[in-house]
Design an enzyme around this catalytic site. Structure first.
Site, mmCIF file in Angstrom:
data_model
loop_
_atom_site.group_PDB
_atom_site.id
_atom_site.type_symbol
_atom_site.label_atom_id
_atom_site.label_comp_id
_atom_site.label_asym_id
_atom_site.label_seq_id
_atom_site.Cartn_x
_atom_site.Cartn_y
_atom_site.Cartn_z
ATOM 1 N N LYS A 1 -4.230 -5.855 8.363
ATOM 2 C CA LYS A 1 -4.866 -4.671 7.784
ATOM 3 C C LYS A 1 -6.296 -4.970 7.317
ATOM 4 O O LYS A 1 -7.189 -4.147 7.445
ATOM 5 C CB LYS A 1 -4.024 -4.133 6.632
ATOM 6 C CG LYS A 1 -2.713 -3.487 7.097
ATOM 7 C CD LYS A 1 -1.978 -2.859 5.929
ATOM 8 C CE LYS A 1 -0.753 -2.089 6.395
ATOM 9 N NZ LYS A 1 0.323 -2.937 6.878
ATOM 10 N N GLU B 1 -5.572 -0.988 -3.052
ATOM 11 C CA GLU B 1 -6.413 0.176 -2.799
ATOM 12 C C GLU B 1 -5.990 1.329 -3.695
ATOM 13 O O GLU B 1 -4.891 1.323 -4.260
ATOM 14 C CB GLU B 1 -6.362 0.581 -1.315
ATOM 15 C CG GLU B 1 -5.005 1.003 -0.823
ATOM 16 C CD GLU B 1 -4.971 1.273 0.676
ATOM 17 O OE1 GLU B 1 -5.746 0.642 1.420
ATOM 18 O OE2 GLU B 1 -4.145 2.099 1.102
ATOM 19 N N HIS C 1 9.147 4.856 3.203
ATOM 20 C CA HIS C 1 7.854 4.656 3.880
ATOM 21 C C HIS C 1 7.983 4.580 5.398
ATOM 22 O O HIS C 1 7.085 4.096 6.074
ATOM 23 C CB HIS C 1 7.143 3.385 3.373
ATOM 24 C CG HIS C 1 6.801 3.422 1.917
ATOM 25 N ND1 HIS C 1 5.844 4.255 1.391
ATOM 26 C CD2 HIS C 1 7.315 2.729 0.865
ATOM 27 C CE1 HIS C 1 5.766 4.071 0.083
ATOM 28 N NE2 HIS C 1 6.649 3.163 -0.253
ATOM 29 N N ARG D 1 0.313 -0.351 20.326
ATOM 30 C CA ARG D 1 1.460 -0.218 21.240
ATOM 31 C C ARG D 1 1.772 1.256 21.417
ATOM 32 O O ARG D 1 1.137 2.108 20.805
ATOM 33 C CB ARG D 1 2.680 -0.935 20.647
ATOM 34 C CG ARG D 1 2.986 -0.447 19.232
ATOM 35 C CD ARG D 1 4.277 -0.964 18.669
ATOM 36 N NE ARG D 1 4.375 -0.764 17.236
ATOM 37 C CZ ARG D 1 4.672 0.372 16.636
ATOM 38 N NH1 ARG D 1 4.886 1.458 17.358
ATOM 39 N NH2 ARG D 1 4.758 0.459 15.323
#
Length: 479
Positions: A115, A199, A234, A291
């Site tokens: 990330k 974040e 999630h 992908r």
């Protein structure tokens, strides 16, 4: 390209093989001991056993799979999703052995697999990002200072993460240390890497992703968006295309941003750029999945494309023959992931035997399926049985078709997410389009589902009783 090995199992293996066969390409399946009688094994032209049931003894054995491919003179390997699909080393090994990896080049997988590296790559293109720190961090005191300067609530995320693991929302400074420790230990356990980044937590986000396709001749297309905000733990469970909240202007802006993300890592093939959309329609880059996505069918239906065929053509070095102007959104598509999970017990896996397993059929109904009646659900893999997809001229039509399809999908022997799906598609928040990633937390509880099931059973009993009394009124004439 005369022969493709599909390094996967279940519905995605069959999905890839269907397109390969349509293109006149032979297919090879690989399977573990527990999957020896699975539909994907029967569907392929050839099938080879590669190991025992646990994936680290079978589907994750890249070298073994390449060995099989070489022995059978395979030209290319399609990894599907999961397993080796985002493994840069496997892509390199394919290249070294003269086998085409149907996916991006290894450097793109590496960049977008982290990330932090992904954020670094897209920074030069002025892609909007959620405020946060730009480096992996394990020092708790340093992390706390960063969190305080960003302002609570914040989100702690595993740098190497995915699937909701190593992710923690922290509302206040008092909870920070304990949540940070949890996130680090979870990240170490899941990925062998405890580094996290921090974040700003976006309060009422929608999860919008853009499908991209890039060839080796400089063309990058965006095939519009998918709305993936209905999630549990999630992880996505309901997806649709297009999103009910994007205006044509916002769609174009997000699509062009996704193309720049693909450009930032010299992308090749099919990929998905994920964004968060806040309540004021500001969007922020989240990550790129290098992908084919689980939810790719909804994009295929609204654009009239075959994404697997485009993947294969691009991997063969062909130029894309469609342009951005050619792509138009037509109709509306919905997808429900049918998991062997118990929605009444925190969506925990429900293993067992498929005593009854009958799929719905009809116009506008597509089922990408990997199981059949009489099979056992193995405990070793993701518990997804199939994907139920509906397509209509309008969103309302697609929803009604989905509800009917769920009612006609017969499963006995295991619990599934079908009742949960029905709950979502009938819910006013979903139908109105006014929902976000907190839909499950806000509206769903096992008690509501139990109550609904009770009411349905009561109605069914009353209908049966009414029919019985009607039958009794019929005068039976003597012979």
């Amino acid at each position: 390209m005369k022969k493709i090995l599909v390094a996967n199992r279940g519905e995605i293996a069959i999905r890839v093989m269907k397109t390969a066969q349509k293109m006149g390409i032979k297919t090879v399946a690989v399977y573990s001991t527990v999957d020896r009688n699975a539909p994907h094994v029967k569907f392929a032209d050839e099938a080879v056993w590669i190991g025992e049931a646990p994936s680290n003894q079978s589907y994750l054995l890249g070298s073994k799979i390449i060995e099989v491919a070489k022995n059978l003179n395979v030209d290319a390997i399609h990894p599907g999703y999961g397993f080796l699909s985002e493994n840069a080393d496997f892509a390199v090994e394919c290249e070294k052995n003269g086998i085409v990896f149907i996916g991006p080049k290894s450097h793109a997988i590496k960049i977008m697999g982290s990330k932090l590296a992904a954020k670094e790559a897209v920074k030069a293109y002025n892609i909007p990002m959620v405020p946060g720190i730009d480096e992996a961090i394990t020092d708790i005191e340093k992390a706390k200072q960063a969190a305080t300067s960003i302002g609570f609530p914040i989100l702690i995320k595993a740098s190497a993460g995915g699937g909701g693991k190593g992710m923690r929302v922290v509302d206040s400074e008092a909870d920070f240390e304990s949540q940070m420790n949890r996130a680090i230990s979870e990240a170490v356990a899941a990925f062998g890497d405890g580094s996290v980044f921090i974040e700003k937590y976006v309060g009422s986000p929608r999860h919008i992703e853009i499908q991209v396709m890039a060839d080796s001749h400089g063309t990058i297309l965006y095939l519009f968006e998918r709305e993936c905000s209905i999630q549990r733990r999630h992880q996505k469970v309901v997806e649709e295309a297009p999103s009910s909240v994007l205006t044509p202007e916002l769609r174009k802006k997000m699509g062009e941003a996704a193309v720049l993300v693909a450009k930032s890592c010299d992308y090749l093939g099919a990929g998905t750029v994920e964004f968060l959309l806040d309540e004021n329609n500001n969007f922020y880059f989240l990550e790129m999945n290098t992908r084919l996505q689980v939810e790719h069918p909804v994009t295929e239906l609204i654009t009239g494309t075959d994404l697997v065929e485009l993947q294969i053509r691009v991997a063969r070095g062909e130029a894309l023959t469609i342009t951005q102007e050619d792509l138009q959104i037509k109709g509306h598509a919905l997808e429900l992931r049918v998991y062997a999970e118990d929605p009444l017990n925190d969506f925990l896996p429900s293993v067992g035997h498929l005593d009854v397993y009958q799929l719905p059929v009809g116009d506008g109904i597509r089922v990408d399926n990997g199981f059949e009646q009489g099979m056992d659900i193995p405990i070793y893999y993701d518990p997804m049985l199939a994907k139920l997809i509906t397509y209509g001229k309008t969103r309302e039509e697609a929803i009604q078709l989905m509800i009917k399809a769920i009612e006609n999908y017969q499963v006995e022997g295991v619990q599934t997410t079908l009742p949960f799906g029905k709950f979502v598609f009938e819910h006013e928040a979903f139908r109105s389009g006014k929902f976000d990633t907190h839909f499950v937390k806000k509206y769903y509880s096992p008690e509501i589902l139990k109550e609904q099931a009770g009411k349905e059973a009561e109605i069914a009993a009353l209908i049966a009783l009414k029919q019985y009394f009607e039958d009794q009124k019929i005068v039976r004439l003597p012979n």
